[in-house]
Design an enzyme around this catalytic site. Sequence first.
Site, PDB file in Angstrom:
ATOM      1  N   PRO A 163       0.715  -1.258  -0.024  1.00 55.95           N
ATOM      2  CA  PRO A 163      -0.009   0.138  -0.038  1.00 55.95           C
ATOM      3  C   PRO A 163       0.940   1.259  -0.002  1.00 55.95           C
ATOM      4  O   PRO A 163       0.719   2.114   0.976  1.00 55.95           O
ATOM      5  CB  PRO A 163      -0.840   0.042   1.550  1.00 55.95           C
ATOM      6  CG  PRO A 163       0.138  -0.797   2.164  1.00 55.95           C
ATOM      7  CD  PRO A 163       0.847  -1.778   1.454  1.00 55.95           C
ATOM      8  N   GLY A 164       1.640   1.407  -1.113  1.00 53.85           N
ATOM      9  CA  GLY A 164       2.511   2.714  -1.175  1.00 53.85           C
ATOM     10  C   GLY A 164       1.639   3.690  -2.075  1.00 53.85           C
ATOM     11  O   GLY A 164       0.362   3.604  -1.806  1.00 53.85           O
ATOM     12  N   GLY A 221      -0.694   1.273  -4.571  1.00 56.99           N
ATOM     13  CA  GLY A 221      -1.518   0.458  -3.947  1.00 56.99           C
ATOM     14  C   GLY A 221      -2.492   1.129  -2.890  1.00 56.99           C
ATOM     15  O   GLY A 221      -3.320   0.693  -2.736  1.00 56.99           O
ATOM     16  N   ASN A 274       4.789  -1.146 -13.384  1.00 61.52           N
ATOM     17  CA  ASN A 274       5.332  -0.713 -14.649  1.00 61.52           C
ATOM     18  C   ASN A 274       5.769  -1.972 -15.696  1.00 61.52           C
ATOM     19  O   ASN A 274       6.448  -2.963 -14.852  1.00 61.52           O
ATOM     20  CB  ASN A 274       6.328   0.575 -14.525  1.00 61.52           C
ATOM     21  CG  ASN A 274       5.595   1.643 -14.656  1.00 61.52           C
ATOM     22  OD1 ASN A 274       4.448   1.719 -15.267  1.00 61.52           O
ATOM     23  ND2 ASN A 274       6.010   2.643 -13.900  1.00 61.52           N
ATOM     24  N   LYS A 316       4.145   2.723 -23.366  1.00 63.64           N
ATOM     25  CA  LYS A 316       4.392   3.310 -22.126  1.00 63.64           C
ATOM     26  C   LYS A 316       5.996   3.216 -21.692  1.00 63.64           C
ATOM     27  O   LYS A 316       6.529   4.133 -21.065  1.00 63.64           O
ATOM     28  CB  LYS A 316       3.626   2.681 -20.924  1.00 63.64           C
ATOM     29  CG  LYS A 316       3.801   3.350 -19.224  1.00 63.64           C
ATOM     30  CD  LYS A 316       2.656   3.406 -18.465  1.00 63.64           C
ATOM     31  CE  LYS A 316       2.876   4.251 -17.263  1.00 63.64           C
ATOM     32  NZ  LYS A 316       2.409   3.919 -16.082  1.00 63.64           N
ATOM     33  N   SER A 376      10.006   8.563 -11.422  1.00 67.60           N
ATOM     34  CA  SER A 376      10.453   7.835 -10.329  1.00 67.60           C
ATOM     35  C   SER A 376      11.667   7.271 -10.215  1.00 67.60           C
ATOM     36  O   SER A 376      12.306   7.081  -9.078  1.00 67.60           O
ATOM     37  CB  SER A 376       9.300   6.662  -9.996  1.00 67.60           C
ATOM     38  OG  SER A 376       9.495   5.658 -10.886  1.00 67.60           O
ATOM     39  N   GLU A 396      13.826   0.913 -10.324  1.00 68.16           N
ATOM     40  CA  GLU A 396      13.313  -0.244 -11.340  1.00 68.16           C
ATOM     41  C   GLU A 396      14.019  -0.175 -12.391  1.00 68.16           C
ATOM     42  O   GLU A 396      13.435  -0.129 -13.512  1.00 68.16           O
ATOM     43  CB  GLU A 396      11.938   0.375 -11.306  1.00 68.16           C
ATOM     44  CG  GLU A 396      10.887  -0.226 -10.072  1.00 68.16           C
ATOM     45  CD  GLU A 396       9.584   0.156 -10.360  1.00 68.16           C
ATOM     46  OE1 GLU A 396       9.103   0.940 -10.811  1.00 68.16           O
ATOM     47  OE2 GLU A 396       8.717  -0.960 -10.085  1.00 68.16           O
TER      48      GLU A 396
HETATM   49  N1  LIG Z   1       3.869   6.333  -8.228  1.00 73.46           N
HETATM   50  C1  LIG Z   1       3.158   6.732  -9.507  1.00 73.46           C
HETATM   51  O1  LIG Z   1       2.889   7.568  -9.851  1.00 73.46           O
HETATM   52  C2  LIG Z   1       3.237   5.362 -10.698  1.00 73.46           C
HETATM   53  C3  LIG Z   1       2.515   5.564 -11.538  1.00 73.46           C
HETATM   54  C4  LIG Z   1       2.369   4.576 -12.539  1.00 73.46           C
HETATM   55  C5  LIG Z   1       3.153   3.482 -12.141  1.00 73.46           C
HETATM   56  N2  LIG Z   1       3.688   3.250 -11.093  1.00 73.46           N
HETATM   57  C6  LIG Z   1       4.265   1.694 -10.723  1.00 73.46           C
HETATM   58  O2  LIG Z   1       3.398   1.192  -9.583  1.00 73.46           O
HETATM   59  C7  LIG Z   1       4.380   0.382  -8.875  1.00 73.46           C
HETATM   60  C8  LIG Z   1       4.243   0.794  -7.387  1.00 73.46           C
HETATM   61  O3  LIG Z   1       4.907   2.099  -7.353  1.00 73.46           O
HETATM   62  P1  LIG Z   1       4.775   2.944  -6.134  1.00 73.46           P
HETATM   63  O4  LIG Z   1       5.284   4.304  -6.480  1.00 73.46           O
HETATM   64  O5  LIG Z   1       3.325   2.835  -5.558  1.00 73.46           O
HETATM   65  O6  LIG Z   1       5.830   2.382  -5.244  1.00 73.46           O
HETATM   66  P2  LIG Z   1       5.666   2.756  -3.565  1.00 73.46           P
HETATM   67  O7  LIG Z   1       5.114   4.040  -3.135  1.00 73.46           O
HETATM   68  O8  LIG Z   1       7.283   2.736  -3.317  1.00 73.46           O
HETATM   69  O9  LIG Z   1       4.888   1.685  -2.752  1.00 73.46           O
HETATM   70  C9  LIG Z   1       5.635   0.372  -2.790  1.00 73.46           C
HETATM   71  C10 LIG Z   1       4.808  -0.193  -1.556  1.00 73.46           C
HETATM   72  O10 LIG Z   1       4.955  -1.570  -1.435  1.00 73.46           O
HETATM   73  C11 LIG Z   1       5.312  -2.012  -0.137  1.00 73.46           C
HETATM   74  N3  LIG Z   1       6.104  -3.286   0.035  1.00 73.46           N
HETATM   75  C12 LIG Z   1       7.298  -3.610  -0.761  1.00 73.46           C
HETATM   76  N4  LIG Z   1       7.512  -5.107  -0.342  1.00 73.46           N
HETATM   77  C13 LIG Z   1       6.612  -5.408   0.300  1.00 73.46           C
HETATM   78  C14 LIG Z   1       6.148  -6.688   1.016  1.00 73.46           C
HETATM   79  N5  LIG Z   1       6.774  -7.898   0.921  1.00 73.46           N
HETATM   80  N6  LIG Z   1       4.883  -6.782   1.676  1.00 73.46           N
HETATM   81  C15 LIG Z   1       4.276  -5.803   1.693  1.00 73.46           C
HETATM   82  N7  LIG Z   1       4.527  -4.595   1.136  1.00 73.46           N
HETATM   83  C16 LIG Z   1       5.607  -4.372   0.482  1.00 73.46           C
HETATM   84  C17 LIG Z   1       6.147  -0.866   0.186  1.00 73.46           C
HETATM   85  O11 LIG Z   1       6.056  -0.810   1.802  1.00 73.46           O
HETATM   86  P3  LIG Z   1       7.074   0.355   2.786  1.00 73.46           P
HETATM   87  O12 LIG Z   1       5.727   1.054   3.203  1.00 73.46           O
HETATM   88  O13 LIG Z   1       7.425  -0.603   3.800  1.00 73.46           O
HETATM   89  O14 LIG Z   1       7.972   1.032   1.915  1.00 73.46           O
HETATM   90  C18 LIG Z   1       5.483   0.343  -0.162  1.00 73.46           C
HETATM   91  O15 LIG Z   1       4.229   0.605   0.507  1.00 73.46           O
HETATM   92  C19 LIG Z   1       5.809   0.461  -9.541  1.00 73.46           C
HETATM   93  O16 LIG Z   1       5.998  -0.367 -10.395  1.00 73.46           O
HETATM   94  C20 LIG Z   1       5.694   1.830 -10.226  1.00 73.46           C
HETATM   95  O17 LIG Z   1       6.697   1.824 -11.388  1.00 73.46           O
HETATM   96  C21 LIG Z   1       3.490   4.123 -10.113  1.00 73.46           C
END
Ligand SMILES: NC(=O)c1ccc[n+]([C@@H]2O[C@H](COP(=O)([O-])OP(=O)(O)OC[C@H]3O[C@@H](n4cnc5c(N)ncnc54)[C@H](OP(=O)(O)O)[C@@H]3O)[C@@H](O)[C@H]2O)c1
Length: 288
Positions: free
Chosen positions: A9-10, A13, A98, A175, A244, A256
């Site tokens: 849930p980042g 999520g 992604n 993308k 990112s 990544e």
């Molecule tokens: N952010 C954007 O705008 C965006 C847009 C399009 C696509 N994406 C893609 O979406 C994906 C996620 O990106 P994000 O930006 O959401 O990443 P993020 O903010 O870093 O969130 C990742 C989450 O995963 C958690 N996590 C990691 N390992 C875990 C495990 N074993 N069990 C439970 N939780 C775990 C992390 O925990 P912690 O809280 O402990 O760090 C964090 O809460 C990536 O592939 C990214 O490229 C992102």
Amino acid sequence: MSAITLIGPGAIGGMVAAQLCQNPRNDVTVVARTPFSKLWLDTPDGELLANPRIVSQPGDTGPADWVLVATKAYDSESAATWFASLVGERTTVAVLQNGVNHVERFSAWLPRERILPVIVDCPTERVAAGHIRQRGPALLTVPSGELADRFQALFADTGVTCKQSDDFTSMAWWKLCINAAGVVNALVLQPARIARDEAAAKVMRAIVEETAAVGRAEGAQLSPDIADEVIDIYRGQPPDSVNSLHADRAAGRPMEIDLRNGVVVELGEKHGIATPYNDMAVSLLTID
Ligand SMILES: NC(=O)c1ccc[n+]([C@@H]2O[C@H](COP(=O)([O-])OP(=O)(O)OC[C@H]3O[C@@H](n4cnc5c(N)ncnc54)[C@H](OP(=O)(O)O)[C@@H]3O)[C@@H](O)[C@H]2O)c1
């Protein structure tokens, strides 16, 4: 009722879990590595507070209809350690990450036909654990079919648009072309405005041309003008926007890079397509 468990849930999520909680036919559980008590989502249309069940120990929850993985790609293996308790015979795993190889990333743990790749378009950031800022509309794209119909239904009555694509491969590579070019920002630690510099744009174009050539070999339909189209996208962004990969490098976090440029090199080798620009970018970003 659909039982949904989201791992990670980042930014993405947290946004998706909070939105899923708006549909009363969803029973939402969140697997959190860093615990929090409730989800607070700032959207362009106002604030959402959501109360999913939050768990941090395998065994605290059982198999779900849907498991949504929203960790960064480099945390896929640690996310999959949850599958033993969350994935039953009827569970489908949706991968909200992604890249172009979502299914391959998880096929070691379950049959390919039970993995749904999801392209996420939504500028989102995490303010703190459980507090997410969604900066624009949320669009999820999935390959058309029966799994897509079921996945789309989860987002009824939520602020997320979920659409099906008959040509998911082309969308994913389109993308990736944008994301692959963003490695230049990470290398020079400069935001989107660097694309206005002709020398930087030349390198970005070369990276996109290589990526598109590999994508076409993988079956993607991509415009012959894709390099210029990608440069136009970067030049149209707010000059100070940071992708990112750049943000992760600047903060000293893992990146990544495998998902963005490493996969171009790997699949280029498979097809006999030279990818020197992507190869060099990966090498420069992975020097210890
Ligand atoms: N952010 C954007 O705008 C965006 C847009 C399009 C696509 N994406 C893609 O979406 C994906 C996620 O990106 P994000 O930006 O959401 O990443 P993020 O903010 O870093 O969130 C990742 C989450 O995963 C958690 N996590 C990691 N390992 C875990 C495990 N074993 N069990 C439970 N939780 C775990 C992390 O925990 P912690 O809280 O402990 O760090 C964090 O809460 C990536 O592939 C990214 O490229 C992102």
